[in-house]
Design a protein around this motif. Structure first.
Motif, PDB file in Angstrom:
ATOM      1  N   LEU A 197       4.006  -7.998  -5.888  1.00 20.43           N
ATOM      2  CA  LEU A 197       2.986  -7.329  -6.703  1.00 20.43           C
ATOM      3  C   LEU A 197       1.582  -7.807  -6.336  1.00 20.43           C
ATOM      4  O   LEU A 197       0.641  -7.001  -6.320  1.00 20.43           O
ATOM      5  CB  LEU A 197       3.267  -7.535  -8.186  1.00 20.43           C
ATOM      6  CG  LEU A 197       4.516  -6.838  -8.707  1.00 20.43           C
ATOM      7  CD1 LEU A 197       4.813  -7.268 -10.144  1.00 20.43           C
ATOM      8  CD2 LEU A 197       4.396  -5.324  -8.598  1.00 20.43           C
ATOM      9  N   THR A 198       1.428  -9.064  -6.015  1.00 19.15           N
ATOM     10  CA  THR A 198       0.132  -9.594  -5.581  1.00 19.15           C
ATOM     11  C   THR A 198      -0.288  -8.951  -4.266  1.00 19.15           C
ATOM     12  O   THR A 198      -1.457  -8.569  -4.086  1.00 19.15           O
ATOM     13  CB  THR A 198       0.200 -11.132  -5.440  1.00 19.15           C
ATOM     14  OG1 THR A 198       0.560 -11.679  -6.710  1.00 19.15           O
ATOM     15  CG2 THR A 198      -1.110 -11.709  -4.974  1.00 19.15           C
ATOM     16  N   ARG A 199       0.651  -8.800  -3.368  1.00 22.26           N
ATOM     17  CA  ARG A 199       0.361  -8.180  -2.074  1.00 22.26           C
ATOM     18  C   ARG A 199       0.036  -6.691  -2.232  1.00 22.26           C
ATOM     19  O   ARG A 199      -0.830  -6.163  -1.524  1.00 22.26           O
ATOM     20  CB  ARG A 199       1.524  -8.385  -1.107  1.00 22.26           C
ATOM     21  CG  ARG A 199       1.666  -9.822  -0.662  1.00 22.26           C
ATOM     22  CD  ARG A 199       2.961 -10.045   0.111  1.00 22.26           C
ATOM     23  NE  ARG A 199       3.167 -11.420   0.449  1.00 22.26           N
ATOM     24  CZ  ARG A 199       2.762 -11.987   1.590  1.00 22.26           C
ATOM     25  NH1 ARG A 199       2.122 -11.265   2.483  1.00 22.26           N
ATOM     26  NH2 ARG A 199       2.993 -13.259   1.816  1.00 22.26           N
ATOM     27  N   ILE A 200       0.713  -6.020  -3.139  1.00 18.79           N
ATOM     28  CA  ILE A 200       0.404  -4.611  -3.405  1.00 18.79           C
ATOM     29  C   ILE A 200      -1.014  -4.492  -3.957  1.00 18.79           C
ATOM     30  O   ILE A 200      -1.778  -3.607  -3.546  1.00 18.79           O
ATOM     31  CB  ILE A 200       1.438  -3.986  -4.364  1.00 18.79           C
ATOM     32  CG1 ILE A 200       2.780  -3.787  -3.645  1.00 18.79           C
ATOM     33  CG2 ILE A 200       0.936  -2.656  -4.924  1.00 18.79           C
ATOM     34  CD1 ILE A 200       3.920  -3.352  -4.544  1.00 18.79           C
ATOM     35  N   ALA A 201      -1.390  -5.379  -4.866  1.00 24.12           N
ATOM     36  CA  ALA A 201      -2.744  -5.367  -5.424  1.00 24.12           C
ATOM     37  C   ALA A 201      -3.781  -5.590  -4.322  1.00 24.12           C
ATOM     38  O   ALA A 201      -4.833  -4.924  -4.302  1.00 24.12           O
ATOM     39  CB  ALA A 201      -2.878  -6.413  -6.518  1.00 24.12           C
ATOM     40  N   ALA A 202      -3.511  -6.504  -3.404  1.00 23.86           N
ATOM     41  CA  ALA A 202      -4.433  -6.757  -2.294  1.00 23.86           C
ATOM     42  C   ALA A 202      -4.551  -5.529  -1.395  1.00 23.86           C
ATOM     43  O   ALA A 202      -5.658  -5.189  -0.938  1.00 23.86           O
ATOM     44  CB  ALA A 202      -3.965  -7.972  -1.492  1.00 23.86           C
ATOM     45  N   LEU A 203      -3.430  -4.860  -1.154  1.00 23.01           N
ATOM     46  CA  LEU A 203      -3.447  -3.636  -0.350  1.00 23.01           C
ATOM     47  C   LEU A 203      -4.266  -2.552  -1.043  1.00 23.01           C
ATOM     48  O   LEU A 203      -5.092  -1.883  -0.414  1.00 23.01           O
ATOM     49  CB  LEU A 203      -2.019  -3.164  -0.085  1.00 23.01           C
ATOM     50  CG  LEU A 203      -1.870  -1.855   0.691  1.00 23.01           C
ATOM     51  CD1 LEU A 203      -2.526  -1.940   2.057  1.00 23.01           C
ATOM     52  CD2 LEU A 203      -0.394  -1.490   0.815  1.00 23.01           C
ATOM     53  N   ARG A 204      -4.063  -2.388  -2.323  1.00 25.83           N
ATOM     54  CA  ARG A 204      -4.829  -1.383  -3.073  1.00 25.83           C
ATOM     55  C   ARG A 204      -6.324  -1.664  -3.009  1.00 25.83           C
ATOM     56  O   ARG A 204      -7.124  -0.747  -2.892  1.00 25.83           O
ATOM     57  CB  ARG A 204      -4.354  -1.328  -4.521  1.00 25.83           C
ATOM     58  CG  ARG A 204      -3.004  -0.686  -4.673  1.00 25.83           C
ATOM     59  CD  ARG A 204      -2.602  -0.601  -6.145  1.00 25.83           C
ATOM     60  NE  ARG A 204      -1.241  -0.187  -6.268  1.00 25.83           N
ATOM     61  CZ  ARG A 204      -0.866   1.047  -6.571  1.00 25.83           C
ATOM     62  NH1 ARG A 204      -1.751   1.971  -6.805  1.00 25.83           N
ATOM     63  NH2 ARG A 204       0.410   1.343  -6.665  1.00 25.83           N
ATOM     64  N   LYS A 205      -6.692  -2.933  -3.088  1.00 29.29           N
ATOM     65  CA  LYS A 205      -8.108  -3.288  -3.012  1.00 29.29           C
ATOM     66  C   LYS A 205      -8.681  -2.915  -1.651  1.00 29.29           C
ATOM     67  O   LYS A 205      -9.778  -2.344  -1.557  1.00 29.29           O
ATOM     68  CB  LYS A 205      -8.324  -4.765  -3.299  1.00 29.29           C
ATOM     69  CG  LYS A 205      -9.798  -5.137  -3.276  1.00 29.29           C
ATOM     70  CD  LYS A 205     -10.047  -6.546  -3.657  1.00 29.29           C
ATOM     71  CE  LYS A 205     -11.504  -6.943  -3.666  1.00 29.29           C
ATOM     72  NZ  LYS A 205     -12.465  -6.110  -3.003  1.00 29.29           N
ATOM     73  N   LEU A 206      -7.961  -3.225  -0.601  1.00 29.95           N
ATOM     74  CA  LEU A 206      -8.420  -2.858   0.743  1.00 29.95           C
ATOM     75  C   LEU A 206      -8.599  -1.349   0.870  1.00 29.95           C
ATOM     76  O   LEU A 206      -9.594  -0.878   1.420  1.00 29.95           O
ATOM     77  CB  LEU A 206      -7.425  -3.349   1.800  1.00 29.95           C
ATOM     78  CG  LEU A 206      -7.410  -4.835   2.099  1.00 29.95           C
ATOM     79  CD1 LEU A 206      -6.202  -5.194   2.961  1.00 29.95           C
ATOM     80  CD2 LEU A 206      -8.709  -5.252   2.792  1.00 29.95           C
ATOM     81  N   VAL A 207      -7.638  -0.597   0.362  1.00 29.62           N
ATOM     82  CA  VAL A 207      -7.718   0.865   0.416  1.00 29.62           C
ATOM     83  C   VAL A 207      -8.907   1.345  -0.403  1.00 29.62           C
ATOM     84  O   VAL A 207      -9.676   2.209   0.053  1.00 29.62           O
ATOM     85  CB  VAL A 207      -6.394   1.498  -0.066  1.00 29.62           C
ATOM     86  CG1 VAL A 207      -6.544   3.012  -0.230  1.00 29.62           C
ATOM     87  CG2 VAL A 207      -5.265   1.170   0.904  1.00 29.62           C
ATOM     88  N   HIS A 208      -9.082   0.796  -1.581  1.00 31.37           N
ATOM     89  CA  HIS A 208     -10.196   1.176  -2.445  1.00 31.37           C
ATOM     90  C   HIS A 208     -11.544   0.888  -1.768  1.00 31.37           C
ATOM     91  O   HIS A 208     -12.495   1.654  -1.914  1.00 31.37           O
ATOM     92  CB  HIS A 208     -10.111   0.437  -3.779  1.00 31.37           C
ATOM     93  CG  HIS A 208     -11.217   0.761  -4.716  1.00 31.37           C
ATOM     94  ND1 HIS A 208     -11.323   1.985  -5.346  1.00 31.37           N
ATOM     95  CD2 HIS A 208     -12.289   0.031  -5.111  1.00 31.37           C
ATOM     96  CE1 HIS A 208     -12.410   1.996  -6.094  1.00 31.37           C
ATOM     97  NE2 HIS A 208     -13.014   0.814  -5.973  1.00 31.37           N
ATOM     98  N   ASP A 209     -11.603  -0.203  -1.003  1.00 33.89           N
ATOM     99  CA  ASP A 209     -12.844  -0.569  -0.306  1.00 33.89           C
ATOM    100  C   ASP A 209     -13.116   0.305   0.911  1.00 33.89           C
ATOM    101  O   ASP A 209     -14.191   0.214   1.494  1.00 33.89           O
ATOM    102  CB  ASP A 209     -12.807  -2.042   0.104  1.00 33.89           C
ATOM    103  CG  ASP A 209     -12.893  -2.984  -1.087  1.00 33.89           C
ATOM    104  OD1 ASP A 209     -13.247  -2.529  -2.196  1.00 33.89           O
ATOM    105  OD2 ASP A 209     -12.579  -4.179  -0.908  1.00 33.89           O
ATOM    106  N   GLY A 210     -12.133   1.126   1.299  1.00 36.15           N
ATOM    107  CA  GLY A 210     -12.332   2.066   2.397  1.00 36.15           C
ATOM    108  C   GLY A 210     -11.296   1.909   3.493  1.00 36.15           C
ATOM    109  O   GLY A 210     -11.225   0.854   4.121  1.00 36.15           O
TER     110      GLY A 210
END
Length: 136
Positions: free
Chosen positions: A14-27
């Protein structure tokens, strides 16, 4: 049965998914290499988790003296096969930065669908399956 290892792996995933989502959100375009690496690394962790479940958790649950738990374990394992196959296809495709750069919106749609499925499954395990195991 001690299932803390499985719970801890869920937290890591879940932590890794959150990090992935942040990267995607940042572009996606700006983070294409980091996203591809995160998809690959997340895939490695998920595959390891699934392998440990298949080798340790499900066989132990099937041998339970509690038929309800054994049946639940079989149902969870069978359901996971489809989810795992879908996730592996996602990882294989989207861990390639060129694929990401070529079609960022398809990646976004695939990630939303696959990661939602994985998230929901882990929540069911955390709230239904693992507590049932711990009660016996």
């Amino acid at each position: 049965m001690d299932i803390e290892r499985f719970k801890n792996q869920h937290v890591d995933i879940l932590t890794r998914i959150a990090a992935l989502r942040k990267l995607v959100h940042d572009g996606i375009e700006a983070n294409v290499h980091a996203i591809a690496r995160q998809v690959r690394d997340l895939g490695t962790v998920v595959k390891l988790h699934l392998a440990i479940e298949d080798r340790i958790l499900y066989p132990a649950v099937r041998q339970s003296a509690h038929p309800g738990i054994a049946a639940m374990g079989n149902a969870y394992q069978n359901e996971m096969k489809g989810i795992a196959n879908e996730y592996i296809r996602f990882t294989n495709k989207w861990s390639d930065p060129q694929q990401l750069a070529a079609d960022p919106e398809s990646f976004r749609a695939a990630a939303n669908q696959v990661l939602k499925t994985v998230y929901q499954r882990m929540q069911r395990e955390n709230h239904e399956f693992y507590p049932a195991i711990e009660r016996i």
